[in-house]
Motif scaffolding. Structure first.
Motif, PDB file in Angstrom:
ATOM      1  N   HIS A 136      14.688 -10.172  -4.486  1.00  0.00           N
ATOM      2  CA  HIS A 136      14.273  -9.707  -3.166  1.00  0.00           C
ATOM      3  C   HIS A 136      14.458  -8.350  -3.141  1.00  0.00           C
ATOM      4  O   HIS A 136      15.344  -7.725  -3.665  1.00  0.00           O
ATOM      5  CB  HIS A 136      14.949 -10.532  -1.993  1.00  0.00           C
TER       6      HIS A 136
ATOM      7  N   TRP B 137      13.752 -17.722 -10.745  1.00  0.00           N
ATOM      8  CA  TRP B 137      14.704 -16.787  -9.829  1.00  0.00           C
ATOM      9  C   TRP B 137      13.649 -15.872  -9.180  1.00  0.00           C
ATOM     10  O   TRP B 137      12.549 -15.199  -9.929  1.00  0.00           O
ATOM     11  CB  TRP B 137      15.439 -15.921 -10.900  1.00  0.00           C
ATOM     12  N   GLU B 138      13.920 -15.661  -8.062  1.00  0.00           N
ATOM     13  CA  GLU B 138      13.065 -14.365  -7.063  1.00  0.00           C
ATOM     14  C   GLU B 138      13.978 -13.398  -6.897  1.00  0.00           C
ATOM     15  O   GLU B 138      14.994 -13.568  -6.332  1.00  0.00           O
ATOM     16  CB  GLU B 138      12.731 -15.159  -5.896  1.00  0.00           C
TER      17      GLU B 138
END
Length: 76
Positions: A36, A33-34
């Motif tokens: 932002h 998971w990134e």
């Protein structure tokens, strides 16, 4: 139409079938998971080699995480 899933009290969810298919993931696969800056997140499939590589790389970066380094590179 977006794929929607419910989060359980334990923070778990089922990845909808169409999302699993798009990511080419199956039971036992790894996902990353990134988060932002705008508060959105993205997810991608991670190859086991990627994780091993990143763990090895992380160990080599410890010399760059001192308070002095944080101060010196804060504005970059």
């Amino acid at each position: 139409m977006p794929a929607i899933a419910r989060i359980t009290a334990k923070g778990q969810t089922t990845i909808p079938k169409q999302v699993r298919a798009a990511l080419h993931v199956a039971p036992g696969d790894l996902i990353a998971w990134e988060i932002h800056p705008d508060g959105t997140a993205s997810v991608r499939r991670v190859q086991p080699l990627d994780v091993d590589y990143l763990r090895a790389l992380e160990a080599t970066l410890s010399e760059w995480s001192s308070p002095a380094d944080e101060e010196a590179y804060r504005d970059l």
